[in-house]
Scaffold this motif. Structure first.
Motif, PDB file in Angstrom:
ATOM      1  N   PRO A   1       0.806  -1.218   0.000  1.00 16.51           N
ATOM      2  CA  PRO A   1       0.000   0.000   0.000  1.00 16.51           C
ATOM      3  C   PRO A   1       0.841   1.271   0.000  1.00 16.51           C
ATOM      4  O   PRO A   1       0.457   2.269  -0.621  1.00 16.51           O
ATOM      5  N   VAL A   2       2.003   1.239   0.678  1.00 12.58           N
ATOM      6  CA  VAL A   2       2.872   2.427   0.707  1.00 12.58           C
ATOM      7  C   VAL A   2       3.424   2.685  -0.697  1.00 12.58           C
ATOM      8  O   VAL A   2       3.435   3.819  -1.189  1.00 12.58           O
TER       9      VAL A   2
ATOM     10  N   PHE B   1       0.680   4.096  -2.737  1.00 13.76           N
ATOM     11  CA  PHE B   1       0.413   5.489  -2.373  1.00 13.76           C
ATOM     12  C   PHE B   1       1.409   6.431  -3.050  1.00 13.76           C
ATOM     13  O   PHE B   1       1.034   7.456  -3.622  1.00 13.76           O
ATOM     14  N   PHE B   2       2.694   6.072  -2.995  1.00 14.99           N
ATOM     15  CA  PHE B   2       3.707   6.926  -3.614  1.00 14.99           C
ATOM     16  C   PHE B   2       3.624   6.865  -5.137  1.00 14.99           C
ATOM     17  O   PHE B   2       3.909   7.843  -5.821  1.00 14.99           O
TER      18      PHE B   2
ATOM     19  N   SER C   1       8.418  11.080 -10.369  1.00 20.74           N
ATOM     20  CA  SER C   1       9.835  10.773 -10.500  1.00 20.74           C
ATOM     21  C   SER C   1      10.088   9.263 -10.554  1.00 20.74           C
ATOM     22  O   SER C   1       9.852   8.552  -9.572  1.00 20.74           O
TER      23      SER C   1
ATOM     24  N   LEU D   1       0.915   6.650  -6.855  1.00 20.54           N
ATOM     25  CA  LEU D   1      -0.186   7.520  -7.267  1.00 20.54           C
ATOM     26  C   LEU D   1       0.238   8.983  -7.282  1.00 20.54           C
ATOM     27  O   LEU D   1      -0.315   9.778  -8.036  1.00 20.54           O
ATOM     28  N   SER D   2       1.212   9.342  -6.440  1.00 19.72           N
ATOM     29  CA  SER D   2       1.492  10.765  -6.271  1.00 19.72           C
ATOM     30  C   SER D   2       2.865  11.188  -6.761  1.00 19.72           C
ATOM     31  O   SER D   2       3.233  12.345  -6.597  1.00 19.72           O
ATOM     32  N   THR D   3       3.631  10.283  -7.342  1.00 19.34           N
ATOM     33  CA  THR D   3       5.003  10.618  -7.716  1.00 19.34           C
ATOM     34  C   THR D   3       5.214  10.460  -9.210  1.00 19.34           C
ATOM     35  O   THR D   3       4.846   9.440  -9.781  1.00 19.34           O
TER      36      THR D   3
END
Lengths: 219, 253
Positions: free
Chosen positions: B119-120, B123-124, B130, B126-128
């Motif tokens: 999940p971590v 989560f990253f 790079s 979805l938002s990163t």
């Protein structure tokens, strides 16, 4: 039992919040967490005196905590099980939820201070900094409750120290990114009110790394 | 559901007490657990390419889901014989099959931890934007879960060696000394056995880590750079450690 008495029991770690053998006080914890988060969020978002920003910020604080917690929960369970602390998991969850409840209560308690400073300052950067400070103080207060919950656990098995450190590290790592995504929390009055900033969808750590690189190489 | 119960029991160390003398779980159950957990984490890894619509994003997703369990199973194939040889040399009681089960157990713990980071990673992802960040994040999660898997193996090995030295010999074993003398000095025997386990473990850890890292390098890409065309495997060049350093450097630029 009145709400205030529940809050006092939570802060003092007494009553049903002080007895680890009793059932988990889910409802009061969720209620306190939501109410505290919504209230502080509303105050935080009222800097520009725009009701919509206050509403958005009110929703964002519980959202920030909820997203971070849910994302890290599978890892919390697995790490505790792998450390041989599986049977204590309900107590660990209890300690963590109580700490989050405490953070929400302390945030709500500090809200008047934020509002007071909003009156006296006209600088958006200073408003953001005050909120950062208030969040830091609340997080440290949460650690008091967390330590209280962990004291008996660590005494029974020192490996709980590792479990706690692993949780805090991952939670902080995810929480910082979640906060970055959910910004603005304060809301610059010079900009239009939005739930998300259009350019916000990025990575906090990459931004910091890029900034550091620029400073170090003076580019 | 039995698979999940097995994973939970393994994590909780039900099979690694000194009295157990190895893992009493069937190898196929462990293999299934590794496959399920690996596919689950692979899905989170492949999400990066899938969401950014690179060429053949869906293919990259499927490839990542297949590659994660494959990475571990191929590493197992390469490193299992050496662990077996070393532990036999150190006179452990573990048979060929018991060594295999022990290793699969450690790998299951490793995969369970990796999957719990899923999940971590999601989560990253979805938002990163790079790509180097996502690569480094994954390397970190693989490293952390690998270290915990190895500590599980160390605990198990110590347990097995201690069990060997304090338990009476099996009926079919020719006693080298009278039965009553065998556990004469258990603490000393324990310490000696623990030392042997440590030696076996140290030697094997180095092999496992180097082979695992290089295997990951051969099977790359796992995340899939959306700006590059889909490749099942990249051309053979460089190595894992240089690539991580390069990713770190590009993150700062």
């Amino acid at each position: 039992m009145t709400a205030l008495a529940e809050i006092e029991d939570l802060l003092r770690g007494q009553g049903r919040f002080g007895d680890p053998s009793g059932p988990m006080p889910w409802r009061p914890l969720v209620a306190v967490g939501l109410a505290g988060g919504l209230f502080y969020g509303a105050v935080m978002g009222s800097y520009g005196l725009q009701p919509r920003q206050a509403l958005y910020s009110a929703l964002k604080v519980p959202l920030l905590v909820g997203v971070s917690t849910v994302t890290c929960l599978p890892n919390l369970y697995t790490v505790n099980a792998a450390l041989g602390l599986g049977p204590d998991f309900p107590l660990v969850m209890r300690a963590i939820l109580m700490a989050q409840g405490t953070v929400a209560v302390v945030l709500a308690g500090l809200a008047p201070i934020t509002a007071f400073f909003y009156f006296g300052i006209a600088d958006y950067g200073a408003a953001v900094a005050i909120n950062g400070l208030i969040f830091l103080v609340s997080a440290l207060a949460g650690q008091v409750t967390l330590s209280r919950g962990y004291r008996s656990l660590v005494a029974a098995n020192p490996r709980h120290r590792i479990g706690r450190a692993a949780w805090l590290t991952l939670y902080l790592f995810v929480g910082i990114q979640a906060a970055w995504l959910l910004r603005p929390f304060v809301g610059d009055p010079a900009l239009s009110t939005r739930f998300f900033r259009s350019e916000a969808w990025g990575n906090a750590y990459v931004e910091v790394a890029t900034l550091l690189w620029r400073v170090l190489t003076s580019r | 559901m039995r698979v999940f119960r097995t994973i939970d029991q393994l994590l909780r160390g039900r099979h690694t007490g000194p009295q157990e003398g190895g893992i009493e779980v069937r190898a196929d159950t462990l293999l299934l657990a590794i496959a399920i957990l690996g596919v689950a984490y692979g899905a989170f890894m492949g999400l990066y390419a899938a969401l950014r619509g690179g060429s053949n994003a869906a293919l990259q997703m499927v490839a990542s889901m297949a590659k994660v369990p494959l990475l571990f199973l191929l590493t197992l194939v390469v490193t299992f014989p050496s662990l077996y040889v070393f532990s036999a040399l150190a006179r452990s009681r573990l048979t060929f099959e018991a060594t295999l089960r022990l290793l699969l157990g450690a790998m299951t713990v490793n995969m369970a931890l990796l999957a719990s980071f899923g999940p971590v990673t999601g989560f990253f992802t979805l938002s990163t934007e790079s790509y180097p960040f996502v690569v480094i994040l994954n390397v970190a999660f693989f490293a952390i879960s690998g270290l915990i898997g190895l500590s599980f193996l160390r605990t198990s090995l110590t347990g097995v060696f201690e069990a060997d030295s304090v338990l009476p010999r099996a009926a079919w074993q020719v006693p080298t000394a009278p039965q009553t003398e065998a556990p004469r000095n258990p603490p000393e025997a324990k310490a000696r056995a623990g030392g042997a386990a440590k030696d076996v473990f140290r030697l094997w850890t180095v092999i496992y880590a180097v082979v695992g890292a290089q295997m990951g390098w051969i099977l790359r890409p796992f995340v899939g750079d959306p700006h590059r065309p889909f490749q099942l495997f990249r051309e053979r060049q460089g190595n894992f450690f240089i690539a991580v350093l390069e990713a770190l450097e590009s993150l700062f630029r």
